[in-house]
Structure formats: structure tokens, C-alpha cells
Design a protein around this motif. Structure first.
Motif, PDB file in Angstrom:
ATOM      1  N   ALA A 114       0.835  -1.197   0.000  1.00  6.85           N
ATOM      2  CA  ALA A 114       0.000   0.000   0.000  1.00  6.85           C
ATOM      3  C   ALA A 114       0.867   1.243   0.000  1.00  6.85           C
ATOM      4  O   ALA A 114       2.057   1.188   0.336  1.00  6.85           O
ATOM      5  CB  ALA A 114      -0.906   0.000   1.227  1.00  6.85           C
ATOM      6  N   ALA A 115       0.259   2.348  -0.372  1.00 10.51           N
ATOM      7  CA  ALA A 115       0.912   3.655  -0.325  1.00 10.51           C
ATOM      8  C   ALA A 115       0.134   4.539   0.640  1.00 10.51           C
ATOM      9  O   ALA A 115      -1.053   4.309   0.906  1.00 10.51           O
ATOM     10  CB  ALA A 115       0.919   4.284  -1.718  1.00 10.51           C
ATOM     11  N   SER A 116       0.799   5.544   1.168  1.00 14.05           N
ATOM     12  CA  SER A 116       0.118   6.468   2.063  1.00 14.05           C
ATOM     13  C   SER A 116      -0.958   7.231   1.296  1.00 14.05           C
ATOM     14  O   SER A 116      -0.847   7.455   0.093  1.00 14.05           O
ATOM     15  CB  SER A 116       1.117   7.445   2.691  1.00 14.05           C
ATOM     16  OG  SER A 116       1.886   8.082   1.691  1.00 14.05           O
ATOM     17  N   VAL A 117      -2.015   7.607   2.011  1.00 12.35           N
ATOM     18  CA  VAL A 117      -3.138   8.326   1.430  1.00 12.35           C
ATOM     19  C   VAL A 117      -3.344   9.604   2.233  1.00 12.35           C
ATOM     20  O   VAL A 117      -3.390   9.563   3.465  1.00 12.35           O
ATOM     21  CB  VAL A 117      -4.434   7.474   1.471  1.00 12.35           C
ATOM     22  CG1 VAL A 117      -5.629   8.278   0.991  1.00 12.35           C
ATOM     23  CG2 VAL A 117      -4.253   6.207   0.658  1.00 12.35           C
ATOM     24  N   SER A 118      -3.447  10.715   1.534  1.00 13.05           N
ATOM     25  CA  SER A 118      -3.689  11.993   2.195  1.00 13.05           C
ATOM     26  C   SER A 118      -4.762  12.745   1.413  1.00 13.05           C
ATOM     27  O   SER A 118      -4.477  13.391   0.402  1.00 13.05           O
ATOM     28  CB  SER A 118      -2.399  12.810   2.269  1.00 13.05           C
ATOM     29  OG  SER A 118      -2.625  14.008   2.970  1.00 13.05           O
TER      30      SER A 118
END
Length: 125
Positions: A53-57
Motif C-alpha cells: 500500500a501507499a500512504s493516502v492523504s
């Protein structure tokens, strides 16, 4: 990103990672690079399945890459994690991601790696 809490400091690694943990580094780097995220993460569950997963902002949602990888594993039925990797430019592991991993594994190594894949250290406790 979510507020961080205190986590153990990553100890520099003295030995090479296992082939399975190397795969987690590759998956985390891919997740981060694919969307140009701040960080990428990957975890391996008790059955050897991996989740990246990748960070989400977003305005209404902020979640670290490690939290999202753990959530994906839990949503798929994982009950235990064997290992985790976070690829980031930060020099420390975020508290929220650390806590998420510890919800499913009190002793799984969490490797902290630089964007180029160099493992900077490992948190084991």
C-alpha cells in the motif's frame, strides 16, 4: 498523516534480509513509486500472502502506508503478520503504523527502508 506515538527506535541491521523480506521491500517501493506517495509499505501474513500500500492523504482521510497494508491484510482474513516494511524518506517509523502492525503481531520485524531500498534499521519490539 495521523498523529504519531512513541515507537522503539529502529536498530541498524547487521545481516541481510531474507528473500521473503527483500520481496516486501520491492513491493513497498513499487507501491510508493506507482503513485508518487510519501511512503509505501508491505506486510506478509501467516500464510505468506503479501499486501502492499501507499500512504493516502485526502481532505477527509489520512492513513499511513503501513496502516493501509495492515488493514488490507486484516480485511483479507489475516490474523497474524510475519514481517513488515516501510519505504520512506523519514528517519523513524510512525507510531500509527507501528501500532497497526502490533495489533496483529507483537514480535514481527518492521524494516525501515530508504526510497532506494536500502534498509536503515529494524524494529522488533
Amino acid at each position: 498523516m495521523p498523529e504519531s506515538t512513541a515507537v522503539p527506535t529502529a536498530r541498524p541491521t547487521g545481516a541481510d534480509l531474507t528473500a521473503e523480506d527483500d520481496k516486501l521491500v520491492i513491493l513497498a517501493r513499487g507501491a510508493r513509486g506507482r503513485v508518487g506517495a510519501v511512503e509505501g509499505a508491505a506486510v506478509r501474513d501467516q500464510d505468506g500472502r503479501t499486501y502492499a500500500a501507499a500512504s493516502v492523504s485526502l481532505p477527509s482521510l489520512a492513513i499511513t502506508a503501513l496502516q493501509l497494508a495492515v488493514a488490507s491484510a486484516a480485511a483479507a482474513g489475516a490474523t497474524r503478520l510475519e514481517a513488515a516494511v516501510v519505504v520512506t524518506e523519514a528517519s523513524t517509523l510512525d507510531g500509527a503504523g507501528y501500532a497497526a502492525v502490533r495489533d496483529l503481531a507483537v514480535d514481527a520485524p518492521i524494516h525501515l527502508a530508504a526510497p532506494d531500498g536500502t534498509v536503515l534499521g529494524t524494529v522488533t519490539g
